[in-house]
Write an enzyme that holds these catalytic residues in place. Structure first.
Site, PDB file in Angstrom:
ATOM      1  CB  CYS A 192      16.403  56.877  12.148  1.00 35.40           C
ATOM      2  SG  CYS A 192      14.681  56.959  13.011  1.00 35.40           S
TER       3      CYS A 192
ATOM      4  CG  HIS B  48      18.354  59.480  15.737  1.00 34.06           C
ATOM      5  ND1 HIS B  48      18.207  60.184  14.542  1.00 34.06           N
ATOM      6  CD2 HIS B  48      17.197  58.946  15.989  1.00 34.06           C
ATOM      7  CE1 HIS B  48      17.099  60.024  14.100  1.00 34.06           C
ATOM      8  NE2 HIS B  48      16.498  59.035  15.003  1.00 34.06           N
TER       9      HIS B  48
ATOM     10  CD  GLU C  46      21.226  61.719  14.098  1.00 31.96           C
ATOM     11  OE1 GLU C  46      20.249  62.058  14.389  1.00 31.96           O
ATOM     12  OE2 GLU C  46      21.905  60.236  14.006  1.00 31.96           O
TER      13      GLU C  46
END
Length: 255
Positions: free
Chosen positions: A115, A223, A225
């Site tokens: 990001c 994202h 994660e």
């Protein structure tokens, strides 16, 4: 005789800067730290560094992970005026990550950007950004809905088309995947020498790599994660990053 366990590869994670109450703090989101651990690595959060400290940090690091953040890269770094002063900035992070990025890539340090990290990588290498991608004609609104719970904000939002022949295609063996979307800015002009790895349906660049860098590197706009342990795509990316970090650790130890 038992064999000694190898130390985990060390991944440098640059911190963000935030005021908590009346005091400045260096912070790193827990989900990024958790992702580094899922990659089999040891996170090392670094608040900031001067240019003369870069070599020592990169000697220590087996990898670099650039996190996402609510803040944006200051547009002065790509020769534009700030269009909306209300948008959050983190000039202290810009000051040292932008010169660190090309140095890390040149040295072949395994590199994973997410990001904001993707946006600053493009800027650091000579590219530019849409300051408000949703205001660009023909582009989607890639921001998360502010009034929804976090589980909805990070839910899959759109597909991306994986470009053939790249890092992402080689890892995923899929031509299209679903990703979340939580960004107001995006790549406008891709920096010289970068390769598009994936695009959103509106053409926005969702991932890129630097093919001439000697080490593993990948930058993604979404994202991975978020709840990575239960997401096969995320785990594939983190595993590839972790394996590259482990290989660098072993190479350093064999010298």
């Amino acid at each position: 005789m038992t064999m000694m366990m190898k130390s985990k590869p060390v991944v440098l994670v640059p911190a963000c800067n935030r005021m908590v109450g009346k005091h400045p703090f260096h912070i790193a989101g827990k989900k990024y730290i958790d992702a580094v651990r899922l990659a089999g690595c040891q996170p090392l959060v670094v608040p900031s560094a001067a240019p003369e400290e870069f070599d020592a940090l990169l000697d220590l690091a087996d990898g670099v992970l650039l996190t996402g953040s609510p803040s944006n890269v200051h547009p002065s770094h790509f020769d534009e005026d700030l269009h909306d002063p209300a948008l959050p900035l983190d000039t202290a992070r810009d000051e040292w990550t932008l010169p660190l990025i090309p140095k890390a890539l040149e040295r072949g340090v395994p590199f994973f950007a997410i990001c904001r990290g993707t946006q600053e990588t493009n800027v650091a290498l000579g590219g530019s950004l849409h300051q408000k991608v949703h205001a660009v004609e023909g582009h989607l609104d890639h921001r998360e809905p502010d009034d929804e719970p976090v589980e909805v904000q990070y839910a899959p939002a759109h597909s991306i088309d994986v470009q053939p022949g790249g890092v992402l295609a080689g890892l995923l063996h899929q031509s299209r995947i679903q990703v979340n979307s939580l960004h107001g800015q995006a790549v406008k002009r891709l920096a010289p020498g970068l390769r598009v790895e994936a695009r959103a349906p509106d053409g926005v660049i969702e991932a890129f790599s630097k093919p001439d860098a000697p080490g593993f590197n990948l930058a993604v706009q979404w994202h991975p994660e978020w709840q990575a342990a239960s997401n096969p795509v995320s785990m594939t990316l983190l595993s590839a990053f972790g394996q590259a970090c482990a290989a660098r650790r072993d190479k350093k130890k064999s010298r």
